[in-house]
Design a protein around this motif. Structure first.
Motif, PDB file in Angstrom:
ATOM      1  N   ALA A  49       0.240  -1.264   0.013  1.00  0.00           N
ATOM      2  CA  ALA A  49      -0.534   0.186  -0.463  1.00  0.00           C
ATOM      3  C   ALA A  49       0.774   1.159   0.238  1.00  0.00           C
TER       4      ALA A  49
ATOM      5  N   GLN B 246       2.115   1.191  -3.600  1.00  0.00           N
ATOM      6  CA  GLN B 246       1.246   2.288  -4.187  1.00  0.00           C
ATOM      7  C   GLN B 246       0.646   3.569  -3.918  1.00  0.00           C
ATOM      8  N   LYS B 247       0.650   3.802  -3.503  1.00  0.00           N
ATOM      9  CA  LYS B 247       0.560   5.751  -2.609  1.00  0.00           C
ATOM     10  C   LYS B 247       1.756   6.421  -3.374  1.00  0.00           C
ATOM     11  N   THR B 248       3.419   6.092  -3.115  1.00  0.00           N
ATOM     12  CA  THR B 248       4.417   6.641  -3.423  1.00  0.00           C
ATOM     13  C   THR B 248       4.409   6.596  -4.715  1.00  0.00           C
TER      14      THR B 248
ATOM     15  N   LEU C 291       1.905   6.358  -6.644  1.00  0.00           N
ATOM     16  CA  LEU C 291       0.756   7.570  -7.093  1.00  0.00           C
ATOM     17  C   LEU C 291       0.890   8.758  -7.441  1.00  0.00           C
ATOM     18  N   VAL C 292       1.873   9.178  -5.668  1.00  0.00           N
ATOM     19  CA  VAL C 292       2.153  11.097  -5.138  1.00  0.00           C
ATOM     20  C   VAL C 292       3.397  11.595  -6.521  1.00  0.00           C
TER      21      VAL C 292
END
Length: 78
Positions: free
Chosen positions: A52, A55-57, A59-60
């Motif tokens: 998770a 994935q967030k990294t 996306l950013v």
């Protein structure tokens, strides 16, 4: 300013590449890699922990990439 943004964009490209390569593989075997994993289409689980975070990294970093690219286009047109 243009050179500074271009340098940030190149650094962001390297970081996106590293973040994508660090993500864990989601395929269980070679057959699911060939078929695209269509057999477990509805068996997806919500990512937790390291997956998770990655994935967030990603996306950013992707959002930063597009913002920097748009800023470079805007600066080069003016």
């Amino acid at each position: 300013m243009y050179n500074f943004l271009l340098t940030l964009l190149l650094i962001d490209c390297v970081l996106i590449t590293i973040a994508v390569l660090m993500q864990p593989s989601k395929t269980n075997d070679a057959m699911s890699a060939l078929t695209g994993g269509a057999d477990d289409l509805f068996a997806k689980q919500k990512p937790r922990g390291f997956e998770a975070f990655m994935q967030k990294t990603t996306l950013v970093l992707g959002i930063i990439f597009f913002l920097l690219a748009l800023a470079l286009v805007w600066i080069s047109s003016h």
